[in-house]
Write a protein that holds these residues in place. Structure first.
Motif, mmCIF file in Angstrom:
data_model
loop_
_atom_site.group_PDB
_atom_site.id
_atom_site.type_symbol
_atom_site.label_atom_id
_atom_site.label_comp_id
_atom_site.label_asym_id
_atom_site.label_seq_id
_atom_site.Cartn_x
_atom_site.Cartn_y
_atom_site.Cartn_z
ATOM 1 N N VAL A 92 0.651 -0.879 0.150
ATOM 2 C CA VAL A 92 0.232 0.063 -0.249
ATOM 3 C C VAL A 92 1.013 1.137 0.299
ATOM 4 O O VAL A 92 1.479 1.245 0.363
ATOM 5 C CB VAL A 92 -0.311 0.070 1.337
ATOM 6 N N GLU A 93 0.402 2.041 -1.046
ATOM 7 C CA GLU A 93 1.209 3.638 -0.757
ATOM 8 C C GLU A 93 0.028 3.919 -1.196
ATOM 9 O O GLU A 93 -1.087 4.278 -1.191
ATOM 10 C CB GLU A 93 2.370 3.731 -2.036
ATOM 11 N N ARG A 94 0.075 6.039 -1.207
ATOM 12 C CA ARG A 94 -0.312 6.220 -1.631
ATOM 13 C C ARG A 94 -0.717 6.770 -3.249
ATOM 14 O O ARG A 94 -2.341 6.728 -2.955
ATOM 15 C CB ARG A 94 -0.052 8.263 -0.702
ATOM 16 N N ASP A 95 -0.283 5.939 -3.827
ATOM 17 C CA ASP A 95 -0.231 6.256 -5.019
ATOM 18 C C ASP A 95 -0.602 5.482 -5.612
ATOM 19 O O ASP A 95 -1.294 5.167 -6.915
ATOM 20 C CB ASP A 95 0.973 6.537 -5.470
ATOM 21 N N LEU A 96 -0.299 3.380 -4.747
ATOM 22 C CA LEU A 96 -0.687 3.001 -5.739
ATOM 23 C C LEU A 96 -1.142 1.084 -4.780
ATOM 24 O O LEU A 96 -0.787 1.907 -3.574
ATOM 25 C CB LEU A 96 0.277 1.907 -6.729
#
Length: 425
Positions: free
Chosen positions: A402-406
């Protein structure tokens, strides 16, 4: 919530000409028959008259079902008049069509939602699976259109569906963000036949104060219907590739290279015998997957993208043009990759697709999904919504990034970790 006055002048038909003229064509030829569900008598002719006429002219069966009698006060004489008009209009468009008229209360379908749903469930269950189901667009701004459209989408979640707007042309303008332009397509029709059919609705079009005024009817006297389909059409992607060879910068952006490496590193096995990549685009991720999968099938809806993918990967993978609304190609797979493609579908077709992917997995098969998290106006869903549907499958979670972008998620039939599979834990 949309509010409008049907008796006031709305957006002129001419204002929509440029946008409608540029819409991609929708091929009815892939369907064996047509089920049209309408909220009121005349909706079927206004919104789907061209499709009805085209299917009937090709010799394929048509079934038209109208949910209400079209009289908000329940007046039996009005209902009888509109029912007679319904049959007269369909004798023009499709003389052999089957017509079913129900008596659910007009302007109160929401209060009788359970009864209407039960009727629709039985209707869809009795309709061949290779038919197209058309219903009112749920965003049309009319209470009954919304309820009928939502219910059809629910009960026909495993079918090919599309929706027809009616009042949107009146209250919206072409630049209104509520107009689902990316999902709109054209169905070639017969304007003369539609006009003749609409002329049968004398109670709605004639008199001193008709509900269907000439300025509103002008929206429907075209040589095509306009439908909202349940995914972005192939022409949307063809146009992107026509403008740029690599629309998303797969080859040049560090973000894309890093995301690709993360996706490949998330595969829990070093090698797979069989694999399927849904939405391969120009084949940049396919190139990496081909090093890990012995027999890899990569599919995309755009032939332009497939041409570039074949040139990149060569015979290290097999390629095929495929529409994800039709499910997945036959066979069983050890790994299925769903990367940056799930949000091009609306929710019900996505659920249908993921269920078919799950069913195609081998005993220890996995699904690997990766999606952008930021909203994109054209896309029906967000990446978070796609992954929520993936996690709802009855499969074990294996990995999540989990990342802010993807988001990257791996789910499968075998719940063991990589270390457990290797006997290390």
């Amino acid at each position: 919530m949309v509010t409008f006055d049907a008796r006031q002048a709305g957006t002129p038909a001419a204002a929509w000409d440029a946008g409608i003229g540029g819409l991609p064509e929708f091929d009815l030829g892939r369907f064996a028959g047509l089920l049209v569900v309408a909220a009121h008598p005349d909706d079927e002719t206004l919104g789907a008259g061209g499709a009805i006429r085209a299917m009937a002219a090709s010799g394929r069966p048509v079934h038209v079902v109208v949910a209400t009698g079209g009289a908000p006060d329940g007046d039996r004489a009005t209902i009888a008049t509109r029912r007679t008009e319904l049959h007269a209009a369909l004798r023009v468009l499709a003389p052999e069509a089957r017509v079913t008229a129900w008596d659910h209360p007009d302007a109160a379908t929401g209060a009788h939602r359970d009864e209407l749903r039960a009727d629709l469930e039985a209707l869809v269950a009795g309709t061949p699976r290779d038919w197209l189901v058309l219903a009112p667009w749920a965003g049309d701004g009319h209470h009954d259109h919304r309820v009928v459209g939502e219910l059809v989408a629910e009960v026909a979640a495993d079918r090919a569906t599309a929706a027809y707007p009616i009042w949107m042309w009146h209250w919206a303008a072409p630049d209104d963000e509520r107009v689902p332009w990316p999902r709109l397509v054209r169905v070639a029709g017969d304007a003369g036949a539609k006009r003749e059919a609409l002329d049968r609705y004398v109670s709605q079009t004639a008199g001193e104060d008709p509900l269907l005024r000439p300025e509103l009817l002008a929206h429907f006297l075209r040589d095509q219907d306009v439908l909202a389909v349940d995914a972005l059409p192939g022409a949307y992607f063809d146009a992107l590739y026509a403008r740029r060879d690599d629309p998303w910068g797969f080859e040049t952006r560090w973000y894309e290279r890093r995301k690709r490496d993360l996706t490949l590193a998330s595969l829990p096995a070093e090698r797979y015998a069989t694999g399927l990549e849904l939405g391969c685009s120009i084949g940049v991720l396919t190139d990496g997957l081909a090093d890990r999968v012995d027999d890899l099938l990569a599919v995309d809806i755009s032939e332009a993208a497939l041409d570039r993918a074949r040139a990149r990967v060569g015979d290290r993978a097999r390629f095929a043009r495929h529409d994800l609304r039709d499910g997945i190609p036959g066979g069983s797979f050890d790994v299925v990759v769903v990367s940056e493609v799930g949000y091009y579908l609306t929710r019900d077709p996505l659920r249908r697709l993921l269920a078919r992917v799950r069913d195609a997995l081998t005993r220890d098969g996995v699904i690997v999904a990766c999606h952008w998290r930021h909203p994109v106006r054209d896309y029906p869903l967000t990446g978070d919504e796609v992954h929520a549907e993936l996690r709802a499958l009855d499969l074990a979670p294996i990995a999540s990034h989990v990342e802010r972008d993807l988001l990257i998620d791996v789910v499968g039939r075998d719940p063991r970790s990589v270390a457990e599979r290797a006997g290390l834990a």
